[in-house]
Design an enzyme around this catalytic site. Sequence first.
Site, PDB file in Angstrom:
ATOM      1  N   LYS A 201       0.828  -1.214   0.000  1.00 40.12           N
ATOM      2  CA  LYS A 201       0.000   0.000   0.000  1.00 40.12           C
ATOM      3  C   LYS A 201       0.865   1.270   0.000  1.00 40.12           C
ATOM      4  CE  LYS A 201      -2.839   3.161   0.522  1.00 40.12           C
ATOM      5  NZ  LYS A 201      -4.182   3.534   0.301  1.00 40.12           N
ATOM      6  N   CYS A 255      -2.869  11.044   1.439  1.00 40.02           N
ATOM      7  CA  CYS A 255      -2.255   9.766   1.044  1.00 40.02           C
ATOM      8  C   CYS A 255      -0.898  10.001   0.412  1.00 40.02           C
ATOM      9  CB  CYS A 255      -3.169   9.050   0.070  1.00 40.02           C
ATOM     10  SG  CYS A 255      -4.864   9.023   0.657  1.00 40.02           S
TER      11      CYS A 255
HETATM   12  N1  SAJ Z   1      -1.300  15.230  -8.716  1.00 38.83           N
HETATM   13  C1  SAJ Z   1      -0.390  15.929  -9.500  1.00 38.83           C
HETATM   14  N2  SAJ Z   1      -0.092  15.438 -10.742  1.00 38.83           N
HETATM   15  C2  SAJ Z   1      -0.649  14.292 -11.219  1.00 38.83           C
HETATM   16  C3  SAJ Z   1      -1.550  13.574 -10.403  1.00 38.83           C
HETATM   17  C4  SAJ Z   1      -1.868  14.071  -9.145  1.00 38.83           C
HETATM   18  O1  SAJ Z   1       0.137  16.971  -9.105  1.00 38.83           O
HETATM   19  O2  SAJ Z   1      -0.333  13.929 -12.357  1.00 38.83           O
HETATM   20  C5  SAJ Z   1      -1.659  15.736  -7.354  1.00 38.83           C
HETATM   21  C6  SAJ Z   1      -3.152  15.991  -7.177  1.00 38.83           C
HETATM   22  O3  SAJ Z   1      -3.527  17.248  -7.673  1.00 38.83           O
HETATM   23  C7  SAJ Z   1      -3.301  15.875  -5.654  1.00 38.83           C
HETATM   24  C8  SAJ Z   1      -2.247  14.812  -5.296  1.00 38.83           C
HETATM   25  O4  SAJ Z   1      -1.366  14.739  -6.408  1.00 38.83           O
HETATM   26  O5  SAJ Z   1      -2.941  17.088  -5.009  1.00 38.83           O
HETATM   27  C9  SAJ Z   1      -2.818  13.435  -5.002  1.00 38.83           C
HETATM   28  O6  SAJ Z   1      -3.897  13.143  -5.883  1.00 38.83           O
HETATM   29  P1  SAJ Z   1      -4.085  11.738  -6.618  1.00 38.83           P
HETATM   30  O7  SAJ Z   1      -5.291  11.868  -7.455  1.00 38.83           O
HETATM   31  O8  SAJ Z   1      -2.838  11.330  -7.276  1.00 38.83           O
HETATM   32  O9  SAJ Z   1      -4.269  10.685  -5.441  1.00 38.83           O
HETATM   33  P2  SAJ Z   1      -5.153  10.626  -4.097  1.00 38.83           P
HETATM   34  O10 SAJ Z   1      -4.300  11.100  -2.969  1.00 38.83           O
HETATM   35  O11 SAJ Z   1      -6.471  11.265  -4.267  1.00 38.83           O
HETATM   36  O12 SAJ Z   1      -5.389   9.023  -3.982  1.00 38.83           O
HETATM   37  C10 SAJ Z   1      -4.275   8.173  -3.877  1.00 38.83           C
HETATM   38  C11 SAJ Z   1      -4.448   7.005  -4.886  1.00 38.83           C
HETATM   39  N3  SAJ Z   1      -3.192   6.261  -4.994  1.00 38.83           N
HETATM   40  C12 SAJ Z   1      -2.648   5.929  -6.191  1.00 38.83           C
HETATM   41  O13 SAJ Z   1      -3.134   6.256  -7.253  1.00 38.83           O
HETATM   42  C13 SAJ Z   1      -1.406   5.109  -6.179  1.00 38.83           C
HETATM   43  C14 SAJ Z   1      -5.582   6.087  -4.425  1.00 38.83           C
HETATM   44  O14 SAJ Z   1      -5.658   4.939  -5.264  1.00 38.83           O
HETATM   45  C15 SAJ Z   1      -5.360   5.645  -2.984  1.00 38.83           C
HETATM   46  O15 SAJ Z   1      -6.418   4.812  -2.514  1.00 38.83           O
HETATM   47  C16 SAJ Z   1      -5.330   6.890  -2.126  1.00 38.83           C
HETATM   48  O16 SAJ Z   1      -4.193   7.680  -2.558  1.00 38.83           O
HETATM   49  C17 SAJ Z   1      -5.171   6.475  -0.662  1.00 38.83           C
HETATM   50  O17 SAJ Z   1      -6.194   6.519   0.063  1.00 38.83           O
HETATM   51  O18 SAJ Z   1      -4.103   6.035  -0.252  1.00 38.83           O
END
Ligand code: SAJ
Length: 406
Positions: A201, A255
């Site tokens: 995870k 996360c």
């Molecule tokens: N972000 C970027 N660039 C990107 C993608 C995201 O800057 O290309 C930023 C987003 O704007 C945000 C942050 O990253 O601020 C996190 O967003 P996210 O959409 O990447 O992820 P989370 O935190 O909403 O959810 C993640 C997910 N993990 C993965 O994709 C590996 C989700 O599947 C998990 O269940 C969740 O963390 C968790 O609960 O751990």
Amino acid sequence: MINIIGLGYIGLPTALMMSTHGVEVIGTDYDKELIATLNAGKTTFKEDGLDGLFQDALKAGIKFTTEYQVTDTYIVSVPTPYDKFSKKIDVCYVVTAIKEILKVAPKGATVVIESTVSPGTIEKFIRPEIEACGFKIGEDIHLAHAPERIIPGNMVYELLHNNRTIGADDKKVGEAIKKLYASFCQGEIVITDIKTAEMTKVVENTFRAVNIAFANELAKICRHDDLDVYEIIKICNMHPRVNILQPGPGVGGHCISVDPWFLVGDYPSLAKVINESMKTNESMPDYVLNRIYEIMKERGMTDITRVGLYGLTYKENVDDVRESPTLQLLESQARHLAVGLKVYDPFVTKDIVKNQYHDLNDFLAAVDFVVIMVKHNEIKENINKLVNKVVLDCHNICDLPDVYHI
Ligand code: SAJ
């Protein structure tokens, strides 16, 4: 009957999903206000499909209470913050939940920890707590770890379709818990040991954090030479083995901005790329603030109170503001004593920061310079309203002429 402990962003949808798939569920949370809201027939956060699922679960008989239940299976889904200085996990909420469970659990009950924990947490902190209460693990109490993987913004779909991991000491316990999740989960469910499940995870979220950091670093390199990072990423991603993520104003949420620190905290001399990546992501709100000053100088603007941050949540189309880049930027601004930025987010209806607006037109009337911090659909749909503004677009969603980028 299943007693789900912790009815936040993960516990609530999981409880609703089980309840609508033939499992008798009682949800427990220590927060009386949250329980009162749920019992009044209202959900506590916005998420696509959540309200419908909630209504179906009510019809299926789900119950919400502050009391722990006497039953044979508990699912613990409480927060696991980390200490900002030591970078180590703080397991106080998990430990409290376990102690409360042990007060009522019958012999042979299974406790499933869904909360994300750093690898080794269950061994180091949870087992000793259970043993200290006089319970023999494997006889009096069984332990399993079933970390969630759903992404805010698409939780209901992902709960149904994502593959899952279950860590258990005992294969039979693993199989029983697999059967429980298989009541609704259409993905593959892998059974492994507890420490491996813990590690997978945290590694998944670390993988994403490192890759976002790579995109953010590229944005800085391209800015240095006035190159278009978005065009470069687009072209690179046409290569069959390259898939670069998108740069942004920072990484928020509970996360991706938290879990990789567990590895840095526990393996400081080994987790070097991870450490640097986290620092890169954390540097982005400050970097955006510097871009704001740079652009103001270029445009001969002097009044910071005429600058507005458009978006306050940690990412698009959710109402969750935890660790949001906008909040990080405002903190940084307060440290530099350059206070006065205005803020608006269509998803945030409560007043949580100074100079916050609740109406887009009022917000736009109060600013000359708009910084797009979040790519909410509603922001994309109102891009034309920014036509006479200076715009710093941190997500490359604005197709107006003369827009600035990070
Ligand atoms: N972000 C970027 N660039 C990107 C993608 C995201 O800057 O290309 C930023 C987003 O704007 C945000 C942050 O990253 O601020 C996190 O967003 P996210 O959409 O990447 O992820 P989370 O935190 O909403 O959810 C993640 C997910 N993990 C993965 O994709 C590996 C989700 O599947 C998990 O269940 C969740 O963390 C968790 O609960 O751990």
